[in-house]
Design a protein around this motif. Sequence first.
Motif, PDB file in Angstrom:
ATOM      1  N   ASN A 248       0.839  -1.200   0.000  1.00  0.00           N
ATOM      2  CA  ASN A 248       0.000   0.000   0.000  1.00  0.00           C
ATOM      3  C   ASN A 248       0.869   1.243   0.000  1.00  0.00           C
ATOM      4  O   ASN A 248       2.104   1.166   0.114  1.00  0.00           O
TER       5      ASN A 248
ATOM      6  N   MET B  45      -4.930   2.732  -6.873  1.00  0.00           N
ATOM      7  CA  MET B  45      -6.003   2.335  -5.948  1.00  0.00           C
ATOM      8  C   MET B  45      -5.490   1.266  -4.997  1.00  0.00           C
ATOM      9  O   MET B  45      -5.374   0.091  -5.363  1.00  0.00           O
ATOM     10  N   MET B  46      -5.162   1.697  -3.765  1.00  0.00           N
ATOM     11  CA  MET B  46      -4.644   0.785  -2.743  1.00  0.00           C
ATOM     12  C   MET B  46      -5.274   1.119  -1.400  1.00  0.00           C
ATOM     13  O   MET B  46      -5.685   2.269  -1.169  1.00  0.00           O
TER      14      MET B  46
ATOM     15  N   ASP C 159      -3.742   5.633  -0.750  1.00  0.00           N
ATOM     16  CA  ASP C 159      -3.695   5.381  -2.188  1.00  0.00           C
ATOM     17  C   ASP C 159      -2.419   5.956  -2.789  1.00  0.00           C
ATOM     18  O   ASP C 159      -1.635   6.663  -2.128  1.00  0.00           O
TER      19      ASP C 159
ATOM     20  N   THR D  96      -1.108   1.770 -13.270  1.00  0.00           N
ATOM     21  CA  THR D  96      -2.528   1.779 -12.942  1.00  0.00           C
ATOM     22  C   THR D  96      -3.400   1.374 -14.118  1.00  0.00           C
ATOM     23  O   THR D  96      -2.974   1.458 -15.281  1.00  0.00           O
TER      24      THR D  96
END
Length: 581
Positions: free
Chosen positions: A490, A511-512, A516, A542
Motif C-alpha cells: 500500500n 487504488m490501494m 492510495d 494503474t
Amino acid sequence: MIENAEHVRAYAGRYRDMFPIRLLSVAGIALLALWLMDWTWAANFAVFQFGLYALLWREVEVARKAPERPGAWARMKWRTEAVTAGVASHTSLFVVFAWMARPDLLPHIMMLTAGNLMVGALQVHLSRASFVAAVIPPSLAIGTIAVHEVGDNAGLLTATAVFVLGVIGAAWRQALSDRETVELYVDLSERSEELRTALDEARAEREAAEQANRAKSRFLAMISHEVRTPLNVILGIVEVLRRKKRPAAEAALVDDMGDAGGMLLRLLNGALDLSRIESGQSDAVLAPTDVRAQLAAIGRVWRLRVEELGLTLEIDCEGAAEDFVVRTDAGRVEQVIINFLSNALKLTPAGTIRITGRALPVEADGVRLRFEVADQGPGVPEDQRERIFQPFEQLAEGRAAGGAGLGLAICRANVEGLGGEIGVTGAPGGGALFWFEIPAERVDGVEEAATGAAPVRPLSVLAAEDHEANRKLLRLLLEQFGAEVTLVENGAEAVKAARDDGFDLLLMDVMMPVMDGVEALAVIRTEEADRGRPRLPVWMLTANVFDEDVARYIASGADGVLRKPIEIAALHGVLSTVGDA
C-alpha cells in the motif's frame, strides 16, 4: 380573447404609466380654478379628482400584485370603468357649472373641456364601456355649451361636432392600437415564459445528462480497474511464457492466449473511449500494424465460436504482403471487423462467413485498405442501408437478436475517424456484405516488443501493489530485466520504504488500501523537499488511464504513467530511461 393574468398585469402597468400626466392635469386645472375663480372651486375639483384617482390607484395596485387571483380581470375591468365614468362626469359637470357661473370665462372653459375630452379619450381603456364612459360626458358638455353660445351659427356647431368626432375617432384608433400592443405584450410574455420553462427544462436535462455522464465515467473507471487487473496478470504471464522455450504445440497455445488477451484489451480500450468516439473527440492512435496478421489472429480466436454455431469462416487477403504492413489504429480496425463478424454470426442460420482484406497501393507510400465481411443471413433492404449506421437504429432481425443499435454507429465513427468510408451492400448469393475502406501509410515493418535485454545497469525497484497476483507478476517481469525488486502492499508502506534512499525507481499503483498512490506520491514529494532528498523517479502503474486521471497523476508529481495491462516495451523503456540517467 380570453383575459388572463398577463392581461391584468399588462393593463395594470399601463394604468400606472398614465397616472403622472393625469395627476398633473388635475393639479393644473385646480390651480387655474384658484386663479380665475376662487378656492372653493379649486378645492372641489381637487378633492373629487384626487379622491377618484386614489381609488383607481388602489384597484390597479391590487390587480398588479395579484393578477392570478380568480376574478382579477373582471374586478379591475368594472371598477376602472366606474372610476373612469366618475372622473369624466365630474370634470364635465365642473366645467358646465363653471361656465354657468362665469360666462366670461367661456374661452378658458371650452379649452378645458376639449382637453378633458382628448385626455379622457386617449387614456388606457380595458373595454368599449370604459372608452364610452370617458368620451360621452365631455362630448355632452361641449355640445351643451356650444348650443347655448352659438346656437344660431350652424357652421360653428358643425365645426364643433367635427372636432368632437375627430377626437373620438382618433382616440378609438389609439384604443385599438393599445389593445394590439397589450396583446403583443401578452403573447411575448407567454412566449418568454415558455422559453424560460424550456430553458429550465434544458438546464435540468443537461444537469441530469452531466450526472449520468459522470456516473458513466465512474462506472467505466471502475470497470477499467476491475477488468484490467486480472487481464494484466494474464497478459503478463503470457509474455513470461513466450520467453521460455517450449514445444511448438504449447507455444501455439501461448500465442493464442496472447492474441485473445490482446484482442480483449483492445476491445476494453474501445469501450472506455466510447464517449469520446460518440462526440467525435477521440484521436486515432496510429502505430505500425501487420493487418494480415491481425486478420489471422481474429480467425484463430473466433474460429471455435464459428464452429460451435455450425458455420464456416473463411479469411482471404488479396494483395502483396508488404502492402498490409501499414501505420493505422489497430484497435479501431479490429473493433469494426469484430463487430461485423459478430453481427454475421447472429444473423446467419447456416453457411459461410467470409472475411476479405484487400490492400491496394495508391501512391509511393500509400495504401487503400478495404475489408469485407459477407454473411448468408437475411440481408439489408436497400432503403435501410444508410439508416442502420445511425445510433439506436437497427432492423427487426438485429433487435430480435438482442442488439442495442449502437455497434454499427460506433463502427462508422471509428472508420470516419480514420478518414475512411463504410457501407453495406448485398452479398453474392444472398445475405449482406458489410465493408469499409481506410487510407493508410505503408511502413517497413512492425516493431516487436522489447526483448529480455537488461537496462544499462541493474536497478533497485520499489513497487507498490495491493493485488497479490500483480505483485508476483511484477517480480517476474522486473527480474527478467535484471532489476532487484522490493514489493509493498500500500501507499503507506511505499512512503516508509522510500525514506531509505536506496531505490532507483518507484512503480506506484493508484487504488490501494490504507493510503492510495496519489496521496503517497504527495507525501514522498513533500518529504523530499523538506529533507533535501534526491528526487526519486515515480511512475504510476494503474488501470485508471483516462486523460483526466493521467493529468492528475502528473500534476501530483509523477514522472509518467504505465498502464495495466503492463506493456512490456513500455516497461523496458522506463527501466532503460532510469538506467541511463
